[in-house]
Design an enzyme around this catalytic site. Structure first.
Site, PDB file in Angstrom:
ATOM      1  N   HIS A  53       0.775  -1.362   0.062  1.00 55.52           N
ATOM      2  CA  HIS A  53      -0.178   0.132  -0.223  1.00 55.52           C
ATOM      3  C   HIS A  53       0.920   1.246  -0.007  1.00 55.52           C
ATOM      4  CE1 HIS A  53      -3.757  -2.009   0.326  1.00 55.52           C
ATOM      5  NE2 HIS A  53      -3.310  -2.769   1.495  1.00 55.52           N
ATOM      6  N   GLU A  94      -7.770 -12.857   4.240  1.00 55.15           N
ATOM      7  CA  GLU A  94      -8.365 -11.720   4.317  1.00 55.15           C
ATOM      8  C   GLU A  94      -9.519 -11.774   3.309  1.00 55.15           C
ATOM      9  OE1 GLU A  94      -5.774  -8.288   3.843  1.00 55.15           O
ATOM     10  OE2 GLU A  94      -4.702  -9.185   1.762  1.00 55.15           O
ATOM     11  N   ASP A 152      15.878 -10.737  -2.342  1.00 50.51           N
ATOM     12  CA  ASP A 152      17.294 -10.327  -2.840  1.00 50.51           C
ATOM     13  C   ASP A 152      17.824  -9.174  -2.239  1.00 50.51           C
ATOM     14  OD1 ASP A 152      17.102 -12.605  -4.300  1.00 50.51           O
ATOM     15  OD2 ASP A 152      17.008 -11.303  -6.332  1.00 50.51           O
ATOM     16  N   ASP A 154      -9.546  -5.901   5.287  1.00 49.77           N
ATOM     17  CA  ASP A 154      -9.858  -6.341   4.184  1.00 49.77           C
ATOM     18  C   ASP A 154     -10.990  -7.634   4.395  1.00 49.77           C
ATOM     19  OD1 ASP A 154      -8.761  -5.282   1.927  1.00 49.77           O
ATOM     20  OD2 ASP A 154      -7.163  -5.631   3.242  1.00 49.77           O
ATOM     21  N   ARG A 212       5.843  -6.696   3.212  1.00 51.69           N
ATOM     22  CA  ARG A 212       4.632  -7.098   2.714  1.00 51.69           C
ATOM     23  C   ARG A 212       4.769  -6.628   1.003  1.00 51.69           C
ATOM     24  NH1 ARG A 212      -1.287  -5.658   4.655  1.00 51.69           N
ATOM     25  NH2 ARG A 212      -0.777  -3.452   4.499  1.00 51.69           N
TER      26      ARG A 212
HETATM   27  C1  3PY Z   1      -5.950  -5.478   6.858  1.00 54.60           C
HETATM   28  O1  3PY Z   1      -6.452  -4.943   7.965  1.00 54.60           O
HETATM   29  O2  3PY Z   1      -6.984  -5.857   6.016  1.00 54.60           O
HETATM   30  C2  3PY Z   1      -4.573  -5.366   6.596  1.00 54.60           C
HETATM   31  O3  3PY Z   1      -4.201  -5.764   5.390  1.00 54.60           O
HETATM   32  C3  3PY Z   1      -3.662  -4.698   7.511  1.00 54.60           C
HETATM   33  O4  3PY Z   1      -2.797  -3.953   7.094  1.00 54.60           O
END
Ligand code: 3PY
Length: 251
Positions: A44, A147, A83, A173, A69
Site C-alpha cells: 500500500h 483476508e 534479494d 480487508d 509486505r
Molecule cells: C487489513 O486489515 O486488511 C490489513 O491488511 C492490515 O494491513
C-alpha cells in the site's frame, strides 16, 4: 541467538510495526524503539525496489528483523524483497492452497521452490552466495494474509501447506470482503477470525493480526494469536502530532 523465523514459528508473542513512510529515516526511528520486527508495506505504500533496499539496511543497522509486505504471491512480486535482504515476506490476499503453494515456491530455492539465484544485497552482492544459498530456505519467513471469503472457506487446505509459517489476518480487508462492517458486522467478523485462528493453530501454524491499537492485543492473544503488527509509522506520527497540537491548544 534464535533466528527470527524460529521465534515466529515457536510461536513467541511478537510485536511489530508497519513502515509505510517510504524513507529509511522512518524505519530507523521505528527500529530505535526496539520492536520485535518491522514490516515494510510494499503493498500500500510507494516503496520502489531501490528504496526498499535502503529501508531494509536501516532496520538491519539496528539489528531489527525486517520483512516486506509484497504486492502478490508470484515470484516477480517476491524476489526483489528477498534479494534486497528482507528476512521474509508477508503475502496479501491468499485465498486458495494453490496460491499459498505458489508463495512458498517463490520464497525457496530449488529443489524446494523456484526462487532465482541472484548476486543481490542478501547474498553480499555475490560475495556470500554459497552461504546464503545454504541457509536461506530455512531462514526466510513466509507469512500469508487471510483476508478474503475464499481464505475463510479454504482455511483447512491453506493451513496445511508446508512452508507457510504464519497465517496473518487482515481484519480491514476481511471485514470489507465479507460485508461485515461496523458494530452490526462485528459478530460475523469475529466468527471468521475465530475460525481462521482455530483451524490454523490446529494445523500448527502461528497466527498473526493487524491491530490499529495495542489495546487490542490482549484479547487476540487469548484467542491464540501471537504475531502482531500494531499500526504503521505514518499513523503513529499523525496520532502523536494531532494529540500534541490539540493539547497545546487546550492551554
Ligand atoms: C487489513 O486489515 O486488511 C490489513 O491488511 C492490515 O494491513
Amino acid at each position: 541467538m534464535t533466528d527470527f523465523r524460529s521465534r515466529c514459528i515457536a510461536p513467541e508473542p511478537l510485536a511489530g510495526l508497519f513502515c509505510a513512510i517510504p524513507h529509511p529515516t522512518g524505519v530507523e526511528i521505528c527500529a530505535a524503539t526496539g520492536p520485535d520486527f518491522l514490516c515494510l508495506d510494499g503493498e500500500h505504500a510507494p516503496i520502489d525496489r531501490e528504496r526498499a533496499e535502503e529501508m531494509i539496511r536501516a532496520a538491519q543497522l539496528h539489528r531489527v528483523p525486517v520483512i516486506m509486505r509484497v504486492p502478490g504471491h508470484l515470484p516477480d512480486s517476491i524476489a526483489g524483497a528477498l534479494d534486497s535482504g528482507a528476512d521474509g515476506v508477508l503475502v496479501p490476499r491468499v485465498s486458495t492452497a494453490d496460491e499459498a503453494r505458489a508463495a512458498v515456491a517463490a520464497t525457496r530455492y530449488p529443489p524446494v521452490g523456484v526462487r532465482g539465484v541472484g548476486p543481490g544485497r542478501a547474498a553480499g552482492f555475490g560475495y556470500r552466495i554459497p552461504d546464503y544459498l545454504a541457509t536461506a530456505n530455512s531462514r526466510i519467513l513466509l507469512a500469508i494474509q487471510a483476508e478474503t471469503p475464499g481464505a475463510l472457506e479454504n482455511i483447512e487446505e491453506i493451513s496445511t501447506v508446508e512452508g507457510v509459517d504464519v497465517i496473518f489476518i487482515g481484519p480491514g480487508d476481511l471485514g470489507v470482503t465479507l460485508g461485515a462492517l461496523g458494530p452490526e458486522g462485528r459478530p460475523k467478523l469475529m466468527a471468521a477470525i475465530t475460525r481462521i485462528t482455530k483451524v490454523s493453530r490446529a494445523a500448527g501454524k502461528a497466527v498473526g493480526m493487524f491491530c490499529a491499537s495495542p489495546d487490542e492485543v490482549q484479547g487476540w492473544r487469548e484467542l491464540g494469536i501471537t504475531f502482531f503488527l500494531i499500526g504503521n509509522d505514518a499513523r503513529h506520527l499523525a496520532d502523536a502530532a494531532g494529540a500534541a497540537v490539540a493539547r497545546a491548544r487546550e492551554g
